[in-house]
Design a protein around this motif. Structure first.
Motif, PDB file in Angstrom:
ATOM      1  N   TYR A  57      -3.131  -5.402  -1.203  1.00 27.05           N
ATOM      2  CA  TYR A  57      -3.252  -4.307  -2.174  1.00 27.05           C
ATOM      3  C   TYR A  57      -2.781  -3.041  -1.480  1.00 27.05           C
ATOM      4  CZ  TYR A  57      -6.546  -6.972  -5.147  1.00 27.05           C
ATOM      5  OH  TYR A  57      -7.133  -7.890  -5.979  1.00 27.05           O
ATOM      6  N   TRP A  58      -2.563  -2.005  -2.279  1.00 24.87           N
ATOM      7  CA  TRP A  58      -2.542  -0.647  -1.746  1.00 24.87           C
ATOM      8  C   TRP A  58      -3.954  -0.123  -1.972  1.00 24.87           C
ATOM      9  CZ3 TRP A  58       1.624   0.615   0.955  1.00 24.87           C
ATOM     10  CH2 TRP A  58       2.849   0.018   0.635  1.00 24.87           C
ATOM     11  N   PHE A  59      -4.676   0.170  -0.896  1.00 22.99           N
ATOM     12  CA  PHE A  59      -6.062   0.644  -1.020  1.00 22.99           C
ATOM     13  C   PHE A  59      -6.031   2.168  -1.131  1.00 22.99           C
ATOM     14  CE2 PHE A  59      -6.189  -3.485   0.966  1.00 22.99           C
ATOM     15  CZ  PHE A  59      -7.218  -4.117   0.278  1.00 22.99           C
ATOM     16  N   ILE A  60      -6.437   2.689  -2.293  1.00 24.91           N
ATOM     17  CA  ILE A  60      -6.296   4.123  -2.538  1.00 24.91           C
ATOM     18  C   ILE A  60      -7.621   4.717  -3.023  1.00 24.91           C
ATOM     19  CG2 ILE A  60      -3.805   3.935  -3.044  1.00 24.91           C
ATOM     20  CD1 ILE A  60      -4.486   4.220  -6.015  1.00 24.91           C
ATOM     21  N   SER A  61      -7.689   6.049  -3.026  1.00 19.11           N
ATOM     22  CA  SER A  61      -8.918   6.737  -3.439  1.00 19.11           C
ATOM     23  C   SER A  61      -8.990   6.786  -4.975  1.00 19.11           C
ATOM     24  CB  SER A  61      -8.903   8.170  -2.897  1.00 19.11           C
ATOM     25  OG  SER A  61      -7.860   8.895  -3.542  1.00 19.11           O
ATOM     26  N   PRO A  62     -10.209   6.952  -5.519  1.00 18.01           N
ATOM     27  CA  PRO A  62     -10.343   7.106  -6.969  1.00 18.01           C
ATOM     28  C   PRO A  62      -9.514   8.286  -7.505  1.00 18.01           C
ATOM     29  CG  PRO A  62     -12.491   6.722  -5.979  1.00 18.01           C
ATOM     30  CD  PRO A  62     -11.530   6.884  -4.838  1.00 18.01           C
ATOM     31  N   GLU A  63      -9.382   9.344  -6.704  1.00 13.19           N
ATOM     32  CA  GLU A  63      -8.615  10.528  -7.145  1.00 13.19           C
ATOM     33  C   GLU A  63      -7.129  10.183  -7.285  1.00 13.19           C
ATOM     34  OE1 GLU A  63     -10.755  10.521  -4.532  1.00 13.19           O
ATOM     35  OE2 GLU A  63     -12.388  11.491  -5.634  1.00 13.19           O
ATOM     36  N   ARG A  64      -6.598   9.472  -6.293  1.00 11.69           N
ATOM     37  CA  ARG A  64      -5.179   9.069  -6.332  1.00 11.69           C
ATOM     38  C   ARG A  64      -4.954   8.114  -7.519  1.00 11.69           C
ATOM     39  NH1 ARG A  64      -0.438   9.427  -6.801  1.00 11.69           N
ATOM     40  NH2 ARG A  64       0.996   7.907  -5.980  1.00 11.69           N
ATOM     41  N   PHE A  65      -5.929   7.207  -7.736  1.00 12.19           N
ATOM     42  CA  PHE A  65      -5.805   6.255  -8.848  1.00 12.19           C
ATOM     43  C   PHE A  65      -5.714   7.013 -10.177  1.00 12.19           C
ATOM     44  CE2 PHE A  65      -6.926   3.157 -12.000  1.00 12.19           C
ATOM     45  CZ  PHE A  65      -6.379   1.973 -11.523  1.00 12.19           C
ATOM     46  N   ALA A  66      -6.594   7.984 -10.350  1.00  7.80           N
ATOM     47  CA  ALA A  66      -6.613   8.771 -11.604  1.00  7.80           C
ATOM     48  C   ALA A  66      -5.276   9.488 -11.797  1.00  7.80           C
ATOM     49  CB  ALA A  66      -7.771   9.771 -11.566  1.00  7.80           C
ATOM     50  N   ALA A  67      -4.696   9.968 -10.700  1.00 11.54           N
ATOM     51  CA  ALA A  67      -3.409  10.672 -10.805  1.00 11.54           C
ATOM     52  C   ALA A  67      -2.303   9.703 -11.221  1.00 11.54           C
ATOM     53  CB  ALA A  67      -3.070  11.333  -9.467  1.00 11.54           C
ATOM     54  N   MET A  68      -2.341   8.474 -10.692  1.00 11.35           N
ATOM     55  CA  MET A  68      -1.312   7.481 -11.063  1.00 11.35           C
ATOM     56  C   MET A  68      -1.422   7.124 -12.548  1.00 11.35           C
ATOM     57  SD  MET A  68      -1.088   4.913  -7.778  1.00 11.35           S
ATOM     58  CE  MET A  68       0.530   4.231  -8.137  1.00 11.35           C
ATOM     59  N   VAL A  69      -2.649   6.998 -13.055  1.00  7.36           N
ATOM     60  CA  VAL A  69      -2.845   6.710 -14.490  1.00  7.36           C
ATOM     61  C   VAL A  69      -2.297   7.873 -15.315  1.00  7.36           C
ATOM     62  CG1 VAL A  69      -4.563   6.377 -16.311  1.00  7.36           C
ATOM     63  CG2 VAL A  69      -4.872   5.249 -14.088  1.00  7.36           C
ATOM     64  N   ARG A  70      -2.662   9.068 -14.901  1.00  7.53           N
ATOM     65  CA  ARG A  70      -2.254  10.276 -15.643  1.00  7.53           C
ATOM     66  C   ARG A  70      -0.727  10.391 -15.708  1.00  7.53           C
ATOM     67  NH1 ARG A  70      -3.673  14.765 -12.161  1.00  7.53           N
ATOM     68  NH2 ARG A  70      -1.584  14.378 -11.404  1.00  7.53           N
ATOM     69  N   ASP A  71      -0.057  10.060 -14.596  1.00 11.61           N
ATOM     70  CA  ASP A  71       1.398  10.249 -14.526  1.00 11.61           C
ATOM     71  C   ASP A  71       2.190   9.038 -15.037  1.00 11.61           C
ATOM     72  OD1 ASP A  71       0.758  12.664 -13.471  1.00 11.61           O
ATOM     73  OD2 ASP A  71       1.092  12.096 -11.377  1.00 11.61           O
ATOM     74  N   GLY A  72       1.503   8.057 -15.621  1.00 16.53           N
ATOM     75  CA  GLY A  72       2.194   6.892 -16.191  1.00 16.53           C
ATOM     76  C   GLY A  72       2.835   5.994 -15.150  1.00 16.53           C
TER      77      GLY A  72
END
Ligand code: ADP
Ligand code: 5GP
Length: 210
Positions: A57-72
């Motif tokens: 996996y790419w292990f990422i923070s909840p903040e980074r995850f939210a940004a990826m969702v937001r940016d499509g």
């Protein structure tokens, strides 16, 4: 000049799902060894012993995850066992366009979203354990999760398995070698589907001219 005997085609999005412990990671490893590319998901869960960032996996923070969702940037995403998981979009779209197949290890929520996003490209396989007793044995035998996590995953198995009807193929992972053979046979057949063979019209025209 001799004509190429390979018909240009679009890649297959090959999705494997199962209740946790039924063996999809083990089967996936075998497919990867045979040359299949895996879509590496992002997740907010912690790394398990032996896992490698960027490979499992790419292990990422909840903040980074939210940004990826937001940016499509994700083709699909879901919460599984309390953590966020998602499929990065760009590597998948590039591979399919090159005619390369991509393997996905996502749960039933991810499968539904991938099918919505790419209806003609997805082939989905649901892997079942031979019994719940054997599923429990495999989850404990893996030795990676706490007792609480094992219990949570076992409790969730009936609900996971209730989604079988949303899949194209159902395979029971009893004998591993036999199951790997059946999974490979399923993928091989799907590679030959007419609607994936984008270059078949040209190929037949050239055949007719020679
Ligand atoms: P999942 O990815 O579905 O959670 P894993 O691939 O991690 O499951 O498998 C769980 C455990 O079961 C692992 O220890 C694996 O070696 C074992 N296992 C997988 N398939 C089989 C099989 N056909 N027979 C016996 N053990 C298996
Ligand atoms: P694990 O944490 O054991 O590796 O995976 C837990 C669950 O998350 C599995 O059912 C797996 O299929 C699912 N999963 C892994 N990656 C993704 C993803 O990118 N999207 C979705 N929807 N599920 C995922």
């Amino acid at each position: 000049m001799t004509q190429s005997t390979r018909i240009p085609r679009r890649g297959v999005m090959f999705v494997l799902s199962s209740p946790s412990g039924a063996g999809k990671t083990t089967i996936s490893r075998r497919l990867i060894e045979a040359g299949l590319r895996m879509s590496v998901s992002v997740t907010t869960r912690k790394m398990r012993p032996g896992e490698v960032d960027g490979k499992d996996y790419w292990f990422i923070s909840p903040e980074r995850f939210a940004a990826m969702v937001r940016d499509g940037e994700l083709l699909e995403h879901a919460t599984v066992y309390g953590y966020s998981y998602g499929t990065p979009r760009t590597p998948v779209e590039a591979a399919l366009a090159r005619g390369e197949d991509v393997l996905f290890d996502v749960d039933w929520q991810g499968t539904q979203q991938l099918r919505q996003a790419k209806p003609g490209d997805v082939v989905s396989v649901f892997v079942l354990p031979p019994s719940l007793k054997e599923l429990e044995r495999r989850l404990r035998g893996r030795g990676q999760d706490s007792e609480e996590t094992v219990r949570r995953r076992l409790a969730r198995a009936p609900d996971d398995m209730s989604h079988w009807a949303e899949y194209d193929y159902i395979l029971v992972n009893d004998d591993l070698e036999d199951c790997v053979r059946r999974v490979q046979g399923t993928l091989e057949a799907e590679r030959q589907r007419r609607d994936r063979l984008l270059g078949v019209g040209d190929f037949v025209r050239r055949l007719a001219q020679n």
